[in-house]
Scaffold this active site. Sequence first.
Site, PDB file in Angstrom:
ATOM      1  NE  ARG A   1      -3.321  -2.969   0.414  1.00 49.42           N
ATOM      2  CZ  ARG A   1      -3.785  -3.659  -0.639  1.00 49.42           C
ATOM      3  NH1 ARG A   1      -3.686  -3.273  -1.951  1.00 49.42           N
ATOM      4  NH2 ARG A   1      -4.454  -4.671  -0.595  1.00 49.42           N
TER       5      ARG A   1
ATOM      6  CG  ASP B   1      -8.729  -2.425   5.810  1.00 52.14           C
ATOM      7  OD1 ASP B   1      -7.942  -1.780   6.699  1.00 52.14           O
ATOM      8  OD2 ASP B   1      -8.318  -3.289   5.106  1.00 52.14           O
TER       9      ASP B   1
ATOM     10  CD1 TRP C   1     -11.660 -10.725  -0.490  1.00 52.58           C
ATOM     11  CD2 TRP C   1     -10.443 -10.479   1.363  1.00 52.58           C
ATOM     12  NE1 TRP C   1     -10.433 -11.264  -0.579  1.00 52.58           N
ATOM     13  CE2 TRP C   1      -9.376 -11.083   0.289  1.00 52.58           C
ATOM     14  CE3 TRP C   1      -9.726 -10.143   2.529  1.00 52.58           C
ATOM     15  CZ2 TRP C   1      -8.556 -11.395   0.435  1.00 52.58           C
ATOM     16  CZ3 TRP C   1      -8.418 -10.546   2.683  1.00 52.58           C
ATOM     17  CH2 TRP C   1      -7.482 -11.427   1.698  1.00 52.58           C
TER      18      TRP C   1
ATOM     19  CD  GLU D   1      -5.360  -0.409   1.735  1.00 58.53           C
ATOM     20  OE1 GLU D   1      -4.883  -0.355   2.894  1.00 58.53           O
ATOM     21  OE2 GLU D   1      -5.809  -1.806   1.268  1.00 58.53           O
TER      22      GLU D   1
ATOM     23  NE  ARG E   1     -12.797  -6.770   7.439  1.00 55.94           N
ATOM     24  CZ  ARG E   1     -12.159  -6.562   6.309  1.00 55.94           C
ATOM     25  NH1 ARG E   1     -12.337  -6.872   5.024  1.00 55.94           N
ATOM     26  NH2 ARG E   1     -11.269  -5.718   6.181  1.00 55.94           N
TER      27      ARG E   1
ATOM     28  CD  GLU F   1      -5.969  -8.629   5.739  1.00 61.29           C
ATOM     29  OE1 GLU F   1      -4.826  -8.282   5.500  1.00 61.29           O
ATOM     30  OE2 GLU F   1      -7.070  -8.021   5.378  1.00 61.29           O
TER      31      GLU F   1
ATOM     32  CE  LYS G   1      -6.071  -2.614   9.720  1.00 63.50           C
ATOM     33  NZ  LYS G   1      -6.113  -2.886   8.482  1.00 63.50           N
TER      34      LYS G   1
ATOM     35  CD  GLU H   1     -17.853  11.151   3.395  1.00 55.13           C
ATOM     36  OE1 GLU H   1     -17.589  12.680   3.893  1.00 55.13           O
ATOM     37  OE2 GLU H   1     -18.252  10.325   4.262  1.00 55.13           O
TER      38      GLU H   1
HETATM   39  C1  GCV Z   1      -0.766  -4.945   5.441  1.00 54.72           C
HETATM   40  C2  GCV Z   1      -5.753  -4.273   4.550  1.00 54.72           C
HETATM   41  C3  GCV Z   1      -4.947  -4.028   3.521  1.00 54.72           C
HETATM   42  C4  GCV Z   1      -3.759  -4.672   3.573  1.00 54.72           C
HETATM   43  C5  GCV Z   1      -2.931  -4.684   5.179  1.00 54.72           C
HETATM   44  C6  GCV Z   1      -4.113  -5.140   6.052  1.00 54.72           C
HETATM   45  C7  GCV Z   1      -3.684  -4.894   7.416  1.00 54.72           C
HETATM   46  O1  GCV Z   1      -6.516  -5.474   4.400  1.00 54.72           O
HETATM   47  O2  GCV Z   1      -5.521  -4.119   2.001  1.00 54.72           O
HETATM   48  O3  GCV Z   1      -2.821  -4.677   2.558  1.00 54.72           O
HETATM   49  O4  GCV Z   1      -2.000  -5.333   5.394  1.00 54.72           O
HETATM   50  O5  GCV Z   1      -5.117  -4.375   5.706  1.00 54.72           O
HETATM   51  O6  GCV Z   1      -3.764  -3.817   8.105  1.00 54.72           O
HETATM   52  O7  GCV Z   1      -2.956  -5.855   8.078  1.00 54.72           O
END
Ligand code: GCV
Length: 684
Positions: free
Chosen positions: A166, A371, A546, A399, A342, A292, A366, A516
């Site tokens: 990213r 995400d 996902w 991202e 999720r 992941e 986060k 936005e």
């Molecule tokens: C580093 C998202 C991103 C991934 C990232 C992940 C994370 O899924 O697309 O690239 O991985 O978050 O925060 O672990």
Amino acid sequence: MKKRYDNESQGYDAWFGFKQADRRLIGQYSSVFENICIDPGIQGFETAANELKRALEAIFGRTPGLVPQPASSKGTVLLRKAAMPDNEDAQLDDEGFLIRRCKTENGAALTIFEAKTGTGALYGVYSLIRHILCGSFSDDFHIAENPAIKIRMLNQWDNMDGSIERGYAGKSIFYENDMIKKDAGRIEDYARLMASVGLNGIVLNNVNVHEVETRLITKDYLPEVARLADIFRSYGIKVFLSINYSSPVELGGLDTADPLDDRVQAWWDGKAAEIYSYIPDFGGFLVKADSEFRPGPFTYGRNHAEGANMLAKALKPYGGKVIWRCFVYNCRQDWRDRVTDRANSAYDNFIPLDGLFEDNVYLQIKNGPMDFQVREPVSPLFGGLKKSNMILELQITQEYTGQQRHLCYLAQMWKDVLDFDTYCRGKDSTVAKLLSDPCDGVHTGISAVSNIGDDMNWTGHDLAQANLYCFGRLAWDPSLMPETIAREWVLQTFGCDAAVADTITGMLMDSYHIYESYTSPLGIGWMVNPGHHYGPSVDGYEYSAWGTYHRADHEGIGVDRTVAAGTGFAGKYLPPNSTIYEDPKTCPEELLLFFHRIPYKYMLKSGVTLIQHIYDSHFEGAKRAAGLVERWKSLEGRIDPHCFSRVLARLEEQASHACEWRDVINSYFFRKSGIPDEKGRTIY
Ligand code: GCV
């Protein structure tokens, strides 16, 4: 910074060009800064004194003298150790500083600097420079500051082959060809940029730890990691590494990484001893586990407290920390499954473990439950967790917010997060307060995924430097307003031309809402091309594994996350947030589709239907993106021409790409709903 590159025109200096100060102020204050005096006998203030000298030289065009005591007739800056009880100094913590103007007996200017440590003095120096460049230094200048949040760190998502997950600004400044780069010049300049905004920690590698990076904690790489730690240490920054949870298997030859296996604990104990023999002040580990496809304690039937505590025990004798990510969810979901959500995942995994973590484990959360989308509610772990150390994780790298090809100043999004009232200690229990004034022995911090690479201007888009800058400033003081920070950044980067300052500050301030408005509507998120995440694809993630769905059909769109009829996510919040989110009438409209499934003809508070709102905001957003180009063009001739052209090219791309977003989204919903735009504009 040293002249390593053609700094000015390539944007390498970032907000550290110094040349930008208002000439009138320079005239006024040049006699104030003739000499620097370091109180004899203090140690550790060298970097601060050097940085001060360097900045004064650049701003005033004259090398300040280094004198053993303040001269009676010359303006002097006196750096001294704060140690005196019963006055303001006593309030300074180890990273705090105090600066005040006064006069010598002979009437010469004296600027007294006090700090308990060299790092505090360094932050004071950067603050003074900022005030000079922003025109807020004055005859009666007097400030005393401590950072609001103790841990303020960047996460690099750099891989050792030189790529950056990213990353949108070139290759890694740290690694190439599976090696740590030998030339540390750029790394030191990065450390300066970080320290100048008060950051005190860095994780040197991606949370997705692949084969080579697993070996960063071995003798093959530790001497080199130690070299990086030396660089960062002089700027008050601790280094951390992301580790592979399976290291005992991958590196240690064990047949398990089970956290409750004595051999595994012994392996990590030995590993910690080895790491600290190279880097005595090593910060600790960042861990992405059971997420992941990364390994973790679930493999062995253990929970995340058991997983984290085993590492924490290994690091504890050395003062190290385990930063354990809460980004844990099932990324192999069946899209037909409407029960699994999720958004619930981090909460459901970690709330039952609250209070079970060792005191050197920090849960890194986060900002939202999904995400880093352009709009999400704040994670209910803030306010939900009561007894665990916490770190808020933000994403500076864009991202999902335009990948540094679109202008999107993120301070406003982050400010919304920091100002969110969790109600966990009654009214006014904002996230900022939980982080800056934690209680019950909890410790806290803030981190963000960095947005820099080896592009000459660090961030690809010159204006994306503002996001790195504002992250540091908000981490230092979350009460700062996005506009104040934007203006500070512009004044230091582009100088004091009022038209330039007003125009760029205005563009930054409008940019998040513009972005936005032409992307995914009302908090629904995603709708991006899978994999790289750039550009619109409404169904890109709709039938994937996902857990990222919008559920649009011919009648409406949105995910029902109510307790009454949906996935129950709204109920994870404390009242009154839970009740506010539960009801579409009280749910903040910018999050409406995150919490509710809404028919296209639903009337919004603005008096337009949902479908009309989607059309209007996308037409309006694309128009305003085009407006950014015009606003920038008005600066031609007033700023460095190379920078002008670079940014212009990106803004033009953004304007055209915003039309793509507008047309893809509007056409999709027109075709789904069959409802035409009331204003009869072109929809395909
Ligand atoms: C580093 C998202 C991103 C991934 C990232 C992940 C994370 O899924 O697309 O690239 O991985 O978050 O925060 O672990």
